[in-house]
Every structure is written in C-alpha cells, then in structure tokens.
Motif scaffolding. Structure first.
Motif, short mmCIF file in Angstrom:
data_model
loop_
_atom_site.label_atom_id
_atom_site.label_comp_id
_atom_site.label_asym_id
_atom_site.label_seq_id
_atom_site.Cartn_x
_atom_site.Cartn_y
_atom_site.Cartn_z
N SER A 134 38.75 38.90 47.05
CA SER A 134 39.73 38.07 46.35
C SER A 134 39.80 38.45 44.87
O SER A 134 40.91 38.51 44.28
CB SER A 134 39.37 36.59 46.51
OG SER A 134 40.24 35.77 45.75
N ALA A 135 38.64 38.70 44.26
CA ALA A 135 38.62 39.08 42.84
C ALA A 135 39.31 40.41 42.64
O ALA A 135 40.05 40.60 41.65
CB ALA A 135 37.18 39.12 42.35
N ARG A 136 39.11 41.31 43.55
CA ARG A 136 39.79 42.61 43.42
C ARG A 136 41.30 42.46 43.58
O ARG A 136 42.09 43.14 42.89
CB ARG A 136 39.22 43.57 44.47
CG ARG A 136 37.81 44.05 44.15
CD ARG A 136 37.23 44.86 45.28
NE ARG A 136 35.91 45.39 44.92
CZ ARG A 136 35.08 45.99 45.77
NH1 ARG A 136 35.46 46.11 47.06
NH2 ARG A 136 33.92 46.45 45.36
N ALA A 137 41.75 41.60 44.47
CA ALA A 137 43.19 41.35 44.61
C ALA A 137 43.75 40.71 43.34
O ALA A 137 44.88 41.03 42.91
CB ALA A 137 43.44 40.44 45.80
N SER A 138 42.98 39.85 42.73
CA SER A 138 43.42 39.23 41.48
C SER A 138 43.56 40.28 40.38
O SER A 138 44.47 40.20 39.53
CB SER A 138 42.42 38.15 41.05
OG SER A 138 42.36 37.11 42.01
N VAL A 195 33.24 41.82 38.79
CA VAL A 195 31.84 42.15 38.48
C VAL A 195 30.92 41.02 38.95
O VAL A 195 29.86 41.25 39.55
CB VAL A 195 31.68 42.41 36.97
CG1 VAL A 195 30.20 42.58 36.62
CG2 VAL A 195 32.46 43.64 36.55
N GLN A 196 31.32 39.76 38.70
CA GLN A 196 30.52 38.63 39.15
C GLN A 196 30.42 38.58 40.67
O GLN A 196 29.33 38.32 41.23
CB GLN A 196 31.14 37.33 38.63
CG GLN A 196 31.06 37.17 37.12
CD GLN A 196 31.75 35.91 36.64
OE1 GLN A 196 32.50 35.28 37.40
NE2 GLN A 196 31.56 35.57 35.38
N THR A 200 27.01 38.80 42.97
CA THR A 200 26.67 37.78 43.98
C THR A 200 26.48 38.41 45.35
O THR A 200 25.57 38.04 46.11
CB THR A 200 27.77 36.71 44.03
OG1 THR A 200 27.92 36.11 42.74
CG2 THR A 200 27.44 35.64 45.05
N LEU A 201 27.34 39.37 45.66
CA LEU A 201 27.21 40.05 46.95
C LEU A 201 25.89 40.82 47.03
O LEU A 201 25.21 40.78 48.07
CB LEU A 201 28.39 41.00 47.15
CG LEU A 201 28.37 41.84 48.44
CD1 LEU A 201 28.35 40.92 49.66
CD2 LEU A 201 29.55 42.79 48.48
#
Length: 433
Positions: A134-138, A195-196, A200-201
């Motif tokens: 999701s962060a990458r899509a954002s 990055v966050q 977390t992953l």
C-alpha cells in the motif's frame, strides 16, 4: 702346800669349727667358702649398681635426618562448573508447538530446539507485507500528482511568456507553484511510509524465524523447563527454557580461598581435588584466575579462585562439590626434620653425661629427672634454630637454618648436616625399679 695358779689358754679369734682343724689356715675349705660368698656378694652388688645406673640414664627417641620433597598446600572447597554455559529463553510470547531436544542431548550451533506456534507471526508478516504494498502504491500516486502539478505550472509559465506577462494572473502562478510543492512533499511522505513498512516487514519476518528457537553454541543440554503446549510470555526477564553447557571435556572449578591463604595463591599453580562420587581419585587442575573482589559469608572473607579442569572421560559433572589441595610452594630434594626436633632441648643432667658417675655416686639416691623440656620455637622461614643429634650416645647441638614447613616436617640446612643423622625428638628419663 702352796697351790699353783693355772693360766687359761689365750682365746682364738677363729670360729670353733676352724679351731679344731689341725691343717694350715689356707688349706681349710671353710675359709675358702667364706671368701667365695664375699666375692659373690660383691659381684652381685656391682651388677645391681650397673643396672640401676642404666635404668636411671636418659633414653633418647630419634628419627633419621632424611632428604625429600616438601610442599606447602592450601585447601579450599568449591563447585564444578562448565567453562561456558548459556541460558536459552524466548524473545517472543506464544505457545510451544514442539520440543525437539531433551536433557543430555548434544546440540550444534543453529540447531532448532523449540518451535512456537507460528500462525500469529505469519499473519503479522502478511499484514506488514500488505502495508508495504500500500505504501508503495501511495508513492506512485504521489509521483503522478507531483508530475501533474509540475506540468500545470510549466503550462502557466509558458502562457505568461507568450503573453508578455499579461496572463495568467500572479495568483494563479502562485497557486500552481504551491500545488507542486504539496505534491512533492506528499511523494516524500509516501516514500517514508514505504521505509517504515519495509522495517515492520523485516521485524515480523525476524520474529517468524525466532519462533524456531535455536542453540547459540555447540554443547550439551543440562536442563529443560518447557513442554509442548506451554505458554511462553516474553517480559523484561526472559524465562529460561534450556541451559546448554559448552564442551564438558573441559570444566572450571571455582573454590573459595580464605583471606589468610590468598597471598600464597598465584595463577599457574597446580592443584589436585577430589569429589564425593570418586573419593579415591585425584583430579589435576591449574589455577587460571584469582579474584580481587572478596566474598563475605558468616563474617568469613574469601576470594573466588578458578581452576581449569580436564574431563576427557566425562566422570565430572557440573554442580559437583570438590575439595581442592593447591600446591602453593614446593621444595624438592631438601633435608627434613620433624617439628618435634625443633622443640626439643635435653635436660642439664643429660648434657653433662651420665657415663662418668662413680660407684659411690650411683649408690647415692637422686631425684628422678624431669624428662623432656620443650622450648617455644619460631619455625618461620629463614630463622636460625638448634637441633640435637645423638653422637656416641650423647646429645650434640647443631645450628640449622629453617626453610619451608608444613606443620609436621620442616626443611633445614646448615654445615655438617648429612642424611641419616640421628635427630633427637624426645628424651625419656630413667627410673629405678
């Protein structure tokens, strides 16, 4: 008629049984019988006086001066420990799914010992993976917005150039510039979110791998305190699931040395110790560390001393209580005397000698001898003392230099000392029957 006075014959000094014998005196057997009895009586008296003198003469107890080895030892008690042991716990909270090792099992570094239920950790990995996507899509969305704002600003700037600055209005240019700045900031924020999410992953993936608890060293499992189905709760102090000891063929003996003896203990000194399991066997050891910090137990000050122990046959086990004897100092091939020889001093009568007594003096009663007289002796190393040796039946004083002493034997040196000399340790006074 005159009566004549008769003179009685002169009385003889000889006994009646000798007067009637007409033979000469030296031929009469009775006389020789008397002389024989007198000789026997005189001989018996001489024998009796000699026996009395022998009984009254002092008797000396001696031990030979010997050459040998003397060691000053220090005794201390302690406990056997592994050279290195590790308490293995869990950083994660969860339920134990499987236990793969037991007590006394040998484990290798990296070998799985316990597996926790990993379903929760797998879900966390999936959640963090979705958040990352999701962060990458954002980021991509922010990039498109920034690109659009940049193109709009460039178009307005081109219109202004062509119109000579008449159009568009300045407020429109400022709004377009602000929109571009907001789009660039949003893109940066989206990248930070990526990055966050990646961090977390990685954390969740690490936790998933930690659900399989592995041995950090090669060794032997000493204790186990976990069973399948147990709940493990991670806290500030991790619960110990296993204790693993490194190679038990080499162990450590930690003993408590008294403060009075610690000055004689040094690294590298050799020692021997025994354990209750093998009382007739002495194990060798070498001192590897003498602690400077003290331990006080019941007002007794001791210093922890570590000894290296070889255990190739694995007869020694961690936790065994041992009694160690440390060879603090050792002198080889030295002359040795018993401690009692240093405390001995003959009586005055013995020093003057008893062999010159006359028959008359032997017949005169004397009080009994007082026996052995002890003197307080300083047996510290390097002191000069006096011992007595028996020479031709008489005590003779010899000055000696003291060396090492273990309380029973003392090292001596000096001119004239030879192995085998009869060293006096005790004097016994003679008594008449």
């Amino acid at each position: 008629m005159t009566d004549a006075t008769t003179t009685p014959p002169e009385a003889s000094a000889l006994p009646d049984w000798l007067q009637g014998d007409p033979r000469p005196l030296w031929k009469r057997p009775g006389l020789w019988l008397v002389v024989g009895l007198l000789v026997l009586a005189l001989g018996g008296g001489v024998v009796w006086m000699r026996q009395r003198a022998a009984q009254q003469a002092p008797r000396y107890i001696t031990e030979p001066l010997v050459r040998g080895d003397l060691a000053l030892t220090v005794s201390a008690d302690g406990t056997l420990e592994p050279t290195r042991s590790v308490n293995i716990g869990s950083e994660l909270s969860g339920t134990v799914a499987r236990v793969l090792v037991d007590v006394n099992d040998r484990v290798r570094k990296g070998q799985v010992m316990v597996e926790l239920d990993s379903s929760k950790f797998q879900d966390q990995v999936r959640l963090s993976q979705g958040a990352l996507d999701s962060a990458r899509a954002s980021v991509q969305q922010a990039q498109a917005t920034a690109k659009e704002a940049r193109v709009a600003l460039q178009r307005l700037q081109e219109v202004g150039r062509l119109s000579g600055g008449k159009v568009p209005a300045a407020t429109d240019l400022d709004a377009a510039q602000a929109a571009l700045d907001r789009a660039v900031a949003a893109e940066a924020a989206a990248r930070a979110t990526v990055v966050q999410a990646e961090a977390t992953l990685r954390t969740n993936r690490t936790n998933l791998t930690k659900a399989a608890i592995r041995s950090p060293i090669d060794g032997v499992v000493l204790t186990r305190s976990v069973e399948p189905g147990n709940a493990v709760a991670a806290s500030l102090q991790a619960v110990t699931l296993f204790t693993v000891a490194e190679d038990l063929s080499h162990m450590k003996l930690s003993v408590n040395v008294d403060e009075a003896d610690v000055g004689q203990i040094q690294v590298g000194q050799k020692a021997q110790f025994t354990v209750s399991a093998w009382p007739n066997r002495k194990y060798p050891a070498v001192i590897t560390r003498v602690a400077y910090g003290s331990t006080i137990t019941d007002n007794v000050v001791t210093y922890t001393t570590d000894l290296e122990v070889a255990n190739p046959d694995l007869t020694l086990r961690p936790g065994m209580t041992a009694t160690a004897t440390i060879a603090a100092t050792e002198h080889k091939n030295v002359l040795l005397v018993p401690r009692s020889a240093l405390n001995f001093s003959p009586t005055a009568a013995a020093k003057s000698g008893s062999g010159s007594k006359s028959v008359v003096s032997m017949l005169i009663p004397r009080p009994p001898s007082s026996g052995t007289r002890s003197a307080k002796t300083d047996t510290r190393n390097g002191g000069t003392r006096q011992i007595w040796v028996l020479v031709d039946g008489q005590p003779k004083a010899v000055d000696v230099q003291l060396g090492l002493s273990n309380g029973r034997l003392t090292e001596v040196s000096g001119p004239g000392l030879q192995p085998g000399m009869a060293v006096i340790t005790e004097q016994q006074s003679g008594t008449a029957p």
